[in-house]
Scaffold this active site. Structure first.
Site, short mmCIF file in Angstrom:
data_model
loop_
_atom_site.label_atom_id
_atom_site.label_comp_id
_atom_site.label_asym_id
_atom_site.label_seq_id
_atom_site.Cartn_x
_atom_site.Cartn_y
_atom_site.Cartn_z
N ASP A 67 50.00 29.37 54.92
CA ASP A 67 50.82 28.62 53.96
C ASP A 67 52.16 28.22 54.56
O ASP A 67 52.53 28.67 55.65
CB ASP A 67 51.01 29.43 52.66
CG ASP A 67 51.34 30.89 52.93
OD1 ASP A 67 51.75 31.22 54.06
OD2 ASP A 67 51.21 31.71 52.00
N ASN A 136 51.75 40.78 42.64
CA ASN A 136 50.93 40.26 41.53
C ASN A 136 49.49 39.97 41.96
O ASN A 136 48.73 39.36 41.20
CB ASN A 136 51.58 39.00 40.94
CG ASN A 136 51.67 37.85 41.94
OD1 ASN A 136 51.20 37.96 43.07
ND2 ASN A 136 52.28 36.75 41.53
N HIS A 138 48.56 38.13 44.56
CA HIS A 138 48.32 36.85 45.24
C HIS A 138 47.96 37.07 46.69
O HIS A 138 48.35 38.07 47.30
CB HIS A 138 49.49 35.87 45.06
CG HIS A 138 50.71 36.16 45.89
ND1 HIS A 138 51.98 35.77 45.51
CD2 HIS A 138 50.88 36.76 47.10
CE1 HIS A 138 52.84 36.12 46.45
NE2 HIS A 138 52.21 36.72 47.41
N GLU A 143 48.52 32.12 43.53
CA GLU A 143 49.05 32.97 42.48
C GLU A 143 47.96 33.27 41.44
O GLU A 143 46.91 32.62 41.44
CB GLU A 143 50.24 32.26 41.81
CG GLU A 143 51.40 31.93 42.76
CD GLU A 143 52.27 33.14 43.14
OE1 GLU A 143 51.79 34.29 43.09
OE2 GLU A 143 53.43 32.91 43.51
#
Ligand code: PGA
Length: 248
Positions: A67, A136, A138, A143
């Site tokens: 990313d 979380n 991800h 996400e």
């Protein structure tokens, strides 16, 4: 999923680096998927040590990063291109032209993402993909709620991710963190022939128990790795604290 628990972060990093080194020795022209963030820094340090001390040869290796922040040029010191140069590429004998990182300032970002997908396929696919994990759940910047079928694309970052990346380790002010990024999708990641997820610290313990022992759900993107046939999870004891079953 194979789960390996190491006592310390250093042991996690070394065990992960050994998996990369073994592949590079066995297949010198392998295609590696790489990750940024705090977690992989120690693994990259071990690979640099193996290159300098034992001659681990990166000259035929190709890499694709997961990313990049949308809007950041590769020269920006918080860009993931900069991170990779600084933490790995500048210290081993990899050819820079064989290192691919998404271009955060591409004129047409989605077109760039589509080209990235095509290039990965054309080159034969990723042999070994390294992943960290967000608190979380991800992976890359996928996400919670990211579709299983997602491919490389523009994504919005959650406030939680922006906060995690502006705690002083990377950005010092949340306002400086880009709100969007380019990210490989879940399907891109799941196409890798082998996946290695590493995690350390207590802050990852919740995400790890959901990933390994919870139901496979798009709400916890990393849990979708349960359906991948060759995934190894290496974690330290702090990140393993909430696991309820026995692991090696
Ligand atoms: P970290 O981030 O390695 O900096 O903890 C991991 C991630 O958010 O994927």
């Amino acid at each position: 999923m194979k789960v390996i628990i190491k006592k310390t972060t250093d042991e996690m990093s070394l065990a992960g680096a050994k998996i990369f080194a073994e592949l590079i020795c066995k297949k010198p022209n392998c295609i590696l998927g790489l990750a940024t963030g705090g977690t992989p820094v120690g693994l990259y340090k071990e690979l640099i040590k193996m290159h300098k001390q034992d001659g681990l040869d990166f000259s035929k290796v190709t890499t694709f990063n997961l990313d990049e922040y949308l809007g950041l040029d590769g020269d920006h010191d918080q860009s993931y291109r900069y991170f990779m140069n600084d933490n790995l590429f500048n210290h081993v004998n990899i050819k820079k032209e064989n290192t691919y990182v998404l271009n955060g300032v591409a004129a047409d970002p989605q077109l760039f993402c589509d080209g990235y997908e095509m290039l990965i396929k054309a080159i034969g696919g990723i042999d070994l993909q390294l992943l960290g994990i967000g608190g979380n759940g991800h992976i890359a910047f996928n996400e919670p709620g990211s579709p299983r079928s997602s491919r490389t694309r523009i994504v919005d970052l959650t406030p939680e991710t922006i906060a995690a990346n502006s705690d002083g380790r990377f950005f010092s002010d949340p306002k400086d963190v880009p709100t969007q990024a380019l990210s490989m999708g879940m399907a891109t990641i799941l196409d890798a022939k082998e996946i290695l997820l590493i995690a350390n610290k207590e802050s990852k313990a919740d995400a790890i128990v959901k990933t390994v022992e919870g139901p496979a759900t798009e709400d916890v993107p990393a849990s979708l790795l349960q359906a991948h046939s060759n995934t190894t999870v290496i974690i330290d004891e702090a990140a393993a604290a909430k696991l309820t079953k026995e692991y090696a």
